[in-house]
Write a protein that holds these residues in place. Structure first.
Motif, PDB file in Angstrom:
ATOM      1  N   PHE A 183     -49.133  44.899  32.386  1.00 55.47           N
ATOM      2  CA  PHE A 183     -48.708  43.633  31.787  1.00 55.47           C
ATOM      3  C   PHE A 183     -48.770  42.510  32.824  1.00 55.47           C
ATOM      4  CE2 PHE A 183     -45.399  40.552  30.684  1.00 55.47           C
ATOM      5  CZ  PHE A 183     -45.637  40.324  29.346  1.00 55.47           C
ATOM      6  N   GLU A 184     -48.233  42.805  34.022  1.00 52.24           N
ATOM      7  CA  GLU A 184     -48.261  41.812  35.095  1.00 52.24           C
ATOM      8  C   GLU A 184     -49.702  41.433  35.443  1.00 52.24           C
ATOM      9  OE1 GLU A 184     -46.054  41.980  39.290  1.00 52.24           O
ATOM     10  OE2 GLU A 184     -48.104  42.758  39.377  1.00 52.24           O
ATOM     11  N   ARG A 185     -50.578  42.424  35.534  1.00 49.81           N
ATOM     12  CA  ARG A 185     -51.974  42.160  35.912  1.00 49.81           C
ATOM     13  C   ARG A 185     -52.651  41.236  34.907  1.00 49.81           C
ATOM     14  NH1 ARG A 185     -54.248  45.817  38.879  1.00 49.81           N
ATOM     15  NH2 ARG A 185     -52.271  45.439  39.929  1.00 49.81           N
ATOM     16  N   ARG A 186     -52.378  41.474  33.599  1.00 50.49           N
ATOM     17  CA  ARG A 186     -52.992  40.625  32.569  1.00 50.49           C
ATOM     18  C   ARG A 186     -52.518  39.179  32.708  1.00 50.49           C
ATOM     19  NH1 ARG A 186     -55.955  43.968  32.525  1.00 50.49           N
ATOM     20  NH2 ARG A 186     -56.369  45.606  30.989  1.00 50.49           N
TER      21      ARG A 186
ATOM     22  N   MET B   3     -43.731  34.459  35.031  1.00 54.30           N
ATOM     23  CA  MET B   3     -42.904  35.193  35.985  1.00 54.30           C
ATOM     24  C   MET B   3     -41.690  35.802  35.293  1.00 54.30           C
ATOM     25  SD  MET B   3     -42.928  35.889  39.236  1.00 54.30           S
ATOM     26  CE  MET B   3     -43.643  34.611  40.276  1.00 54.30           C
ATOM     27  N   LYS B   4     -41.020  34.984  34.465  1.00 56.98           N
ATOM     28  CA  LYS B   4     -39.837  35.471  33.745  1.00 56.98           C
ATOM     29  C   LYS B   4     -40.214  36.618  32.806  1.00 56.98           C
ATOM     30  CE  LYS B   4     -36.463  34.080  30.253  1.00 56.98           C
ATOM     31  NZ  LYS B   4     -35.430  33.114  29.830  1.00 56.98           N
ATOM     32  N   GLU B   5     -41.315  36.439  32.068  1.00 53.13           N
ATOM     33  CA  GLU B   5     -41.748  37.484  31.138  1.00 53.13           C
ATOM     34  C   GLU B   5     -42.058  38.777  31.874  1.00 53.13           C
ATOM     35  OE1 GLU B   5     -44.228  37.475  27.273  1.00 53.13           O
ATOM     36  OE2 GLU B   5     -45.168  36.033  28.646  1.00 53.13           O
ATOM     37  N   SER B   6     -42.693  38.620  33.034  1.00 44.85           N
ATOM     38  CA  SER B   6     -43.143  39.793  33.771  1.00 44.85           C
ATOM     39  C   SER B   6     -41.956  40.560  34.371  1.00 44.85           C
ATOM     40  CB  SER B   6     -44.123  39.353  34.857  1.00 44.85           C
ATOM     41  OG  SER B   6     -44.828  40.453  35.352  1.00 44.85           O
ATOM     42  N   VAL B   7     -40.997  39.831  34.976  1.00 43.59           N
ATOM     43  CA  VAL B   7     -39.814  40.508  35.526  1.00 43.59           C
ATOM     44  C   VAL B   7     -39.037  41.192  34.391  1.00 43.59           C
ATOM     45  CG1 VAL B   7     -37.603  40.196  36.704  1.00 43.59           C
ATOM     46  CG2 VAL B   7     -39.637  39.002  37.549  1.00 43.59           C
ATOM     47  N   ASN B   8     -38.878  40.488  33.283  1.00 47.13           N
ATOM     48  CA  ASN B   8     -38.128  41.082  32.165  1.00 47.13           C
ATOM     49  C   ASN B   8     -38.815  42.332  31.612  1.00 47.13           C
ATOM     50  OD1 ASN B   8     -35.809  39.582  32.050  1.00 47.13           O
ATOM     51  ND2 ASN B   8     -36.709  37.987  30.750  1.00 47.13           N
ATOM     52  N   ARG B   9     -40.150  42.386  31.733  1.00 45.99           N
ATOM     53  CA  ARG B   9     -40.870  43.545  31.207  1.00 45.99           C
ATOM     54  C   ARG B   9     -40.465  44.824  31.947  1.00 45.99           C
ATOM     55  NH1 ARG B   9     -44.832  44.397  27.163  1.00 45.99           N
ATOM     56  NH2 ARG B   9     -44.076  42.350  26.556  1.00 45.99           N
ATOM     57  N   ALA B  10     -39.982  44.657  33.185  1.00 43.90           N
ATOM     58  CA  ALA B  10     -39.555  45.825  33.962  1.00 43.90           C
ATOM     59  C   ALA B  10     -38.427  46.584  33.269  1.00 43.90           C
ATOM     60  CB  ALA B  10     -39.104  45.391  35.359  1.00 43.90           C
ATOM     61  N   PHE B  11     -37.663  45.873  32.405  1.00 40.17           N
ATOM     62  CA  PHE B  11     -36.546  46.529  31.730  1.00 40.17           C
ATOM     63  C   PHE B  11     -36.961  47.161  30.416  1.00 40.17           C
ATOM     64  CE2 PHE B  11     -34.563  43.367  34.433  1.00 40.17           C
ATOM     65  CZ  PHE B  11     -33.590  44.134  35.051  1.00 40.17           C
ATOM     66  N   GLU B  12     -38.184  46.911  29.983  1.00 38.14           N
ATOM     67  CA  GLU B  12     -38.567  47.279  28.621  1.00 38.14           C
ATOM     68  C   GLU B  12     -39.658  48.336  28.568  1.00 38.14           C
ATOM     69  OE1 GLU B  12     -36.902  46.206  26.190  1.00 38.14           O
ATOM     70  OE2 GLU B  12     -35.994  44.310  26.817  1.00 38.14           O
ATOM     71  N   THR B  13     -40.207  48.761  29.728  1.00 31.92           N
ATOM     72  CA  THR B  13     -41.390  49.615  29.641  1.00 31.92           C
ATOM     73  C   THR B  13     -41.524  50.514  30.871  1.00 31.92           C
ATOM     74  OG1 THR B  13     -43.755  49.564  29.148  1.00 31.92           O
ATOM     75  CG2 THR B  13     -42.962  47.941  30.711  1.00 31.92           C
ATOM     76  N   THR B  14     -42.559  51.357  30.880  1.00 30.56           N
ATOM     77  CA  THR B  14     -42.820  52.216  32.037  1.00 30.56           C
ATOM     78  C   THR B  14     -43.406  51.390  33.180  1.00 30.56           C
ATOM     79  OG1 THR B  14     -45.080  52.662  31.340  1.00 30.56           O
ATOM     80  CG2 THR B  14     -43.374  54.185  30.534  1.00 30.56           C
ATOM     81  N   LEU B  15     -43.408  51.960  34.378  1.00 30.71           N
ATOM     82  CA  LEU B  15     -43.972  51.251  35.530  1.00 30.71           C
ATOM     83  C   LEU B  15     -45.444  50.934  35.301  1.00 30.71           C
ATOM     84  CD1 LEU B  15     -43.731  50.145  38.410  1.00 30.71           C
ATOM     85  CD2 LEU B  15     -44.200  52.446  39.258  1.00 30.71           C
TER      86      LEU B  15
END
Ligand code: HXC
Length: 257
Positions: free
Chosen positions: A225-228, A207-219
């Motif tokens: 990433f979340e789906r994987r 969960m933490k990794e996935s939320v943080n990914r929102a700041f690092e990449t496109t939608l």
């Protein structure tokens, strides 16, 4: 262990780090930086710990980098040493970290709070990036994380004037998740951390990794990433347990695997 500038405790599955330089309003000197990073990294590797809380005192979370320590710094030395670089490791922790902020969170103190995953504020909290008044700018991500948290106009005004904002303004702006009466701050932060630590640890880390990914990449990449990770969650015993517990109308007993 022989920490001088912080207090480190375990409260069940929660690791608590209390900044403890009261005479300097918890100003962040090099020793404190190294101790916080060491303690947090230790909790991160500890299988008995599921979440962490970082807090300060009633008067100050932290009033910034230690101005007296850095006063005589020169460019080649700080550049070659990557001075303040170790703080980045706080942003790379796997487990969720809650900042419980009362009183001043200024400069590096505000940046440290923003390096955490959840920011709880006492009604006494005051946030700001006053570096400009010292002739410098933020150095551990303040200009970036504050701007992402509260938007350009407000971040620009706060950073350029160095003014402080109180807890209510910070909550309205989206910097903090909740305001808590000062007397209840630590208990609330520990209870929130316990709630998180009782979840499946693999799920919390995903969960933490996935939320943080929102700041690092496109939608699109973030959703992929979340789906994987979502699919990967079905490889855990905790997914089976969590869903079985729901179906059987009982609380889950997660094994963190
Ligand atoms: C070193 C500090 C300090 C700091 C406070 N103190 N902040 N020492 N570095 N950042 C010390 C004071 O010198 C004083 O020591 C004691 O703590 C109590 O502080 P007072 O100023 O007497 O308290 P008060 O009048 O209540 O004012 C509180 C305050 C003020 C408004 C928070 O202390 C203040 O403005 N501090 C500096 C805030 C700041 O500019 N922070 C940004 C730093 S730059 P003595 O020995 O006199 O009792 C920065 C760069 C980021 O953070 C880079 C990345 C880390």
């Amino acid at each position: 262990t022989d920490y001088e500038t912080i207090l480190v405790e375990r409260k069940g599955r929660v690791g608590l780090i209390t900044l403890n330089r009261p005479k300097a309003l918890n100003a962040l000197n090099s020793r404190l930086m190294n101790e916080v990073v060491a303690a947090a990294t230790g909790f991160d590797r500890d299988p008995e710990i599921g979440a962490m809380v970082i807090t300060g005192s009633e008067k100050a979370f932290a009033a910034g980098a230690d101005i007296k320590e850095m006063q005589e710094n020169h460019f080649p030395d700080v550049y070659l040493d990557d001075w303040l670089g170790p703080w980045d490791r706080l942003g790379q922790l796997r487990k969720p970290v809650i900042a419980a902020v009362a009183g001043y969170a200024l400069g590096g103190g505000c940046e440290l709070a923003m390096l955490c995953d959840v920011l709880l504020a006492a009604d006494t909290a005051k946030f700001g990036q006053p570096e400009i008044k010292l002739g410098v700018i933020p150095g551990i991500g303040g200009s970036q994380r504050l701007t992402r948290a509260i938007g350009k106009a407000k971040a620009m005004e706060l950073c350029l004037t160095g003014r402080m904002m109180g807890a209510e303004e910070a909550e309205r702006a989206g910097l903090v998740s909740r305001i808590v009466p000062a007397a209840e701050l630590l208990a609330d932060a520990l209870a929130t951390a316990e709630t998180i630590a009782a979840m499946s640890l693999p799920a919390a880390v995903m969960m933490k990794e996935s939320v943080n990914r929102a700041f690092e990449t496109t939608l699109a990449e973030g959703v992929r990433f979340e789906r994987r990770l979502f699919h990967a969650a079905f490889a855990t015993a905790d997914q089976k347990e969590g869903m079985a517990a729901f179906a059987e109308k009982r609380p889950p007993s997660f094994q963190n695997r």
